[in-house]
Scaffold this motif. Structure first.
Motif, PDB file in Angstrom:
ATOM      1  N   PHE A   1      69.424 -12.658  12.702  1.00  0.00           N
ATOM      2  CA  PHE A   1      68.459 -11.962  13.834  1.00  0.00           C
ATOM      3  C   PHE A   1      68.810 -10.335  13.509  1.00  0.00           C
ATOM      4  O   PHE A   1      67.891  -9.752  13.769  1.00  0.00           O
ATOM      5  CB  PHE A   1      68.815 -12.387  15.405  1.00  0.00           C
ATOM      6  CG  PHE A   1      67.686 -11.559  16.362  1.00  0.00           C
ATOM      7  CD1 PHE A   1      66.213 -12.048  16.711  1.00  0.00           C
ATOM      8  CD2 PHE A   1      68.263 -10.489  16.978  1.00  0.00           C
ATOM      9  CE1 PHE A   1      65.702 -11.281  17.339  1.00  0.00           C
ATOM     10  CE2 PHE A   1      67.610  -9.636  17.742  1.00  0.00           C
ATOM     11  CZ  PHE A   1      66.279 -10.261  18.032  1.00  0.00           C
ATOM     12  N   VAL A   2      69.970 -10.031  13.413  1.00  0.00           N
ATOM     13  CA  VAL A   2      70.208  -8.470  13.374  1.00  0.00           C
ATOM     14  C   VAL A   2      69.673  -8.053  12.183  1.00  0.00           C
ATOM     15  O   VAL A   2      68.992  -7.011  12.082  1.00  0.00           O
ATOM     16  CB  VAL A   2      71.671  -8.385  13.327  1.00  0.00           C
ATOM     17  CG1 VAL A   2      71.990  -7.025  12.750  1.00  0.00           C
ATOM     18  CG2 VAL A   2      72.396  -8.685  14.566  1.00  0.00           C
ATOM     19  N   GLU A   3      69.664  -8.992  11.211  1.00  0.00           N
ATOM     20  CA  GLU A   3      68.852  -8.505   9.662  1.00  0.00           C
ATOM     21  C   GLU A   3      67.356  -8.491  10.017  1.00  0.00           C
ATOM     22  O   GLU A   3      66.537  -7.657   9.643  1.00  0.00           O
ATOM     23  CB  GLU A   3      69.171  -9.493   8.679  1.00  0.00           C
ATOM     24  CG  GLU A   3      68.670  -8.904   7.333  1.00  0.00           C
ATOM     25  CD  GLU A   3      68.938  -9.738   6.207  1.00  0.00           C
ATOM     26  OE1 GLU A   3      69.474  -9.049   5.153  1.00  0.00           O
ATOM     27  OE2 GLU A   3      69.457 -11.011   6.122  1.00  0.00           O
ATOM     28  N   ASP A   4      66.787  -9.539  10.454  1.00  0.00           N
ATOM     29  CA  ASP A   4      65.424  -9.705  10.679  1.00  0.00           C
ATOM     30  C   ASP A   4      64.829  -8.764  11.541  1.00  0.00           C
ATOM     31  O   ASP A   4      63.365  -8.468  11.725  1.00  0.00           O
ATOM     32  CB  ASP A   4      64.976 -11.187  11.462  1.00  0.00           C
ATOM     33  CG  ASP A   4      65.053 -12.347  10.152  1.00  0.00           C
ATOM     34  OD1 ASP A   4      65.492 -11.800   8.941  1.00  0.00           O
ATOM     35  OD2 ASP A   4      65.205 -13.452  10.430  1.00  0.00           O
ATOM     36  N   SER A   5      65.607  -8.193  12.598  1.00  0.00           N
ATOM     37  CA  SER A   5      65.217  -7.333  13.632  1.00  0.00           C
ATOM     38  C   SER A   5      65.211  -5.809  13.175  1.00  0.00           C
ATOM     39  O   SER A   5      64.879  -4.619  13.880  1.00  0.00           O
ATOM     40  CB  SER A   5      65.682  -7.633  14.866  1.00  0.00           C
ATOM     41  OG  SER A   5      66.957  -7.196  14.939  1.00  0.00           O
ATOM     42  N   THR A   6      65.725  -5.698  11.882  1.00  0.00           N
ATOM     43  CA  THR A   6      65.806  -4.494  11.280  1.00  0.00           C
ATOM     44  C   THR A   6      64.728  -4.212  10.561  1.00  0.00           C
ATOM     45  O   THR A   6      64.087  -5.115   9.924  1.00  0.00           O
ATOM     46  CB  THR A   6      67.115  -4.238  10.279  1.00  0.00           C
ATOM     47  OG1 THR A   6      68.232  -4.338  11.164  1.00  0.00           O
ATOM     48  CG2 THR A   6      67.125  -2.959   9.645  1.00  0.00           C
ATOM     49  N   HIS A   7      64.185  -2.672  10.605  1.00  0.00           N
ATOM     50  CA  HIS A   7      62.694  -2.563   9.914  1.00  0.00           C
ATOM     51  C   HIS A   7      63.120  -2.937   8.564  1.00  0.00           C
ATOM     52  O   HIS A   7      64.131  -2.771   7.692  1.00  0.00           O
ATOM     53  CB  HIS A   7      62.509  -1.119   9.892  1.00  0.00           C
ATOM     54  CG  HIS A   7      61.179  -0.518   9.630  1.00  0.00           C
ATOM     55  ND1 HIS A   7      60.743  -0.429   8.326  1.00  0.00           N
ATOM     56  CD2 HIS A   7      60.123  -0.552  10.468  1.00  0.00           C
ATOM     57  CE1 HIS A   7      59.702  -0.126   8.221  1.00  0.00           C
ATOM     58  NE2 HIS A   7      59.108  -0.143   9.288  1.00  0.00           N
ATOM     59  N   PRO A   8      61.715  -3.777   7.749  1.00  0.00           N
ATOM     60  CA  PRO A   8      61.897  -3.972   6.369  1.00  0.00           C
ATOM     61  C   PRO A   8      62.529  -2.955   5.440  1.00  0.00           C
ATOM     62  O   PRO A   8      63.140  -3.081   4.401  1.00  0.00           O
ATOM     63  CB  PRO A   8      60.357  -4.453   6.125  1.00  0.00           C
ATOM     64  CG  PRO A   8      59.916  -4.855   7.300  1.00  0.00           C
ATOM     65  CD  PRO A   8      60.654  -3.767   8.283  1.00  0.00           C
ATOM     66  N   ARG A   9      62.218  -1.522   5.546  1.00  0.00           N
ATOM     67  CA  ARG A   9      62.692  -0.360   4.722  1.00  0.00           C
ATOM     68  C   ARG A   9      63.989  -0.272   4.864  1.00  0.00           C
ATOM     69  O   ARG A   9      64.788   0.241   4.107  1.00  0.00           O
ATOM     70  CB  ARG A   9      61.841   0.634   5.156  1.00  0.00           C
ATOM     71  CG  ARG A   9      60.436   0.794   4.593  1.00  0.00           C
ATOM     72  CD  ARG A   9      59.770   2.060   4.725  1.00  0.00           C
ATOM     73  NE  ARG A   9      60.329   3.015   5.581  1.00  0.00           N
ATOM     74  CZ  ARG A   9      59.692   3.766   6.797  1.00  0.00           C
ATOM     75  NH1 ARG A   9      58.439   3.711   6.510  1.00  0.00           N
ATOM     76  NH2 ARG A   9      60.220   4.672   7.403  1.00  0.00           N
ATOM     77  N   LYS A  10      64.837  -0.661   6.017  1.00  0.00           N
ATOM     78  CA  LYS A  10      66.049  -0.465   6.334  1.00  0.00           C
ATOM     79  C   LYS A  10      67.096  -1.583   5.871  1.00  0.00           C
ATOM     80  O   LYS A  10      68.420  -1.673   6.128  1.00  0.00           O
ATOM     81  CB  LYS A  10      66.321   0.162   7.665  1.00  0.00           C
ATOM     82  CG  LYS A  10      65.458   1.313   7.835  1.00  0.00           C
ATOM     83  CD  LYS A  10      66.305   2.444   7.074  1.00  0.00           C
ATOM     84  CE  LYS A  10      65.538   3.969   7.556  1.00  0.00           C
ATOM     85  NZ  LYS A  10      66.459   4.982   7.443  1.00  0.00           N
ATOM     86  N   ARG A  11      66.501  -2.754   5.678  1.00  0.00           N
ATOM     87  CA  ARG A  11      67.294  -4.047   5.732  1.00  0.00           C
ATOM     88  C   ARG A  11      68.310  -3.980   4.557  1.00  0.00           C
ATOM     89  O   ARG A  11      69.334  -4.738   4.730  1.00  0.00           O
ATOM     90  CB  ARG A  11      66.545  -5.272   5.601  1.00  0.00           C
ATOM     91  CG  ARG A  11      65.622  -5.839   6.691  1.00  0.00           C
ATOM     92  CD  ARG A  11      64.633  -7.125   6.654  1.00  0.00           C
ATOM     93  NE  ARG A  11      64.268  -6.931   7.830  1.00  0.00           N
ATOM     94  CZ  ARG A  11      62.990  -7.704   8.025  1.00  0.00           C
ATOM     95  NH1 ARG A  11      62.513  -8.411   6.804  1.00  0.00           N
ATOM     96  NH2 ARG A  11      62.419  -7.664   8.993  1.00  0.00           N
TER      97      ARG A  11
END
Length: 162
Positions: free
Chosen positions: A47-57
């Motif tokens: 969830f932490v990764e998925d809720s991070t903006h795709p450009r910042k993952r």
């Protein structure tokens, strides 16, 4: 019923669980911030990764997030301020203080988090530390050997400075 770790006063099932475990989109930037805190408490790295903006993952270190999640004793989340981030907004900021204990040291993680909405879904974009406010003394500094400002006639170190 298990209280939600985010401190909303709701149960976990009614608050952050639908976002973290069921994939429901957060209605506001603050709701996403609360869910991200709870994800850290629960070790929900996906969830932490998925809720991070795709450009910042790419900046999300899953192992590091999991280690932090598991080794910290999470003490609470305080939302200090929010700006925009409502359902009708496309951007928002949430200033927060996440308290945790690690290696017998209590830490206040203070941050101003920026959120953006993309295709109707809120994402964490980045965060920065809030500006520190410098303390300015209103009167002159009282030295240890100066007369006590209370008027007792004693030295400060033997009176109010003791």
């Amino acid at each position: 019923m298990e209280p939600c770790p985010c401190g909303s006063g709701q149960t976990y099932a009614a608050c952050c669980r639908p976002l973290i475990e069921e994939g429901q989109p957060a209605p506001t930037a603050e709701a996403l911030m609360r869910a991200r805190y709870t994800a850290h408490v629960k070790g929900a790295v996906d969830f932490v990764e998925d809720s991070t903006h795709p450009r910042k993952r790419g900046a999300v270190n899953r192992d590091q997030v999991l280690e932090w999640s598991k080794t910290a004793e999470w003490l609470g989340l305080e939302i200090v301020a929010t700006e925009a981030g409502c359902p009708e907004d496309d951007t928002g900021t949430v200033e927060f203080n996440a308290r945790y204990r690690q290696k017998d040291k209590t830490i206040d993680h203070r941050e101003i988090a920026k959120f953006v909405k993309k295709d109707g879904k809120w994402y964490f974009m980045d965060g920065k530390a809030p500006k520190t406010v410098q303390f300015v003394r209103q009167g002159p500094k009282v030295g240890r050997n100066d007369p006590c400002p209370c008027g007792s006639g004693k030295k400060f170190k033997k009176c109010c400075g003791a």
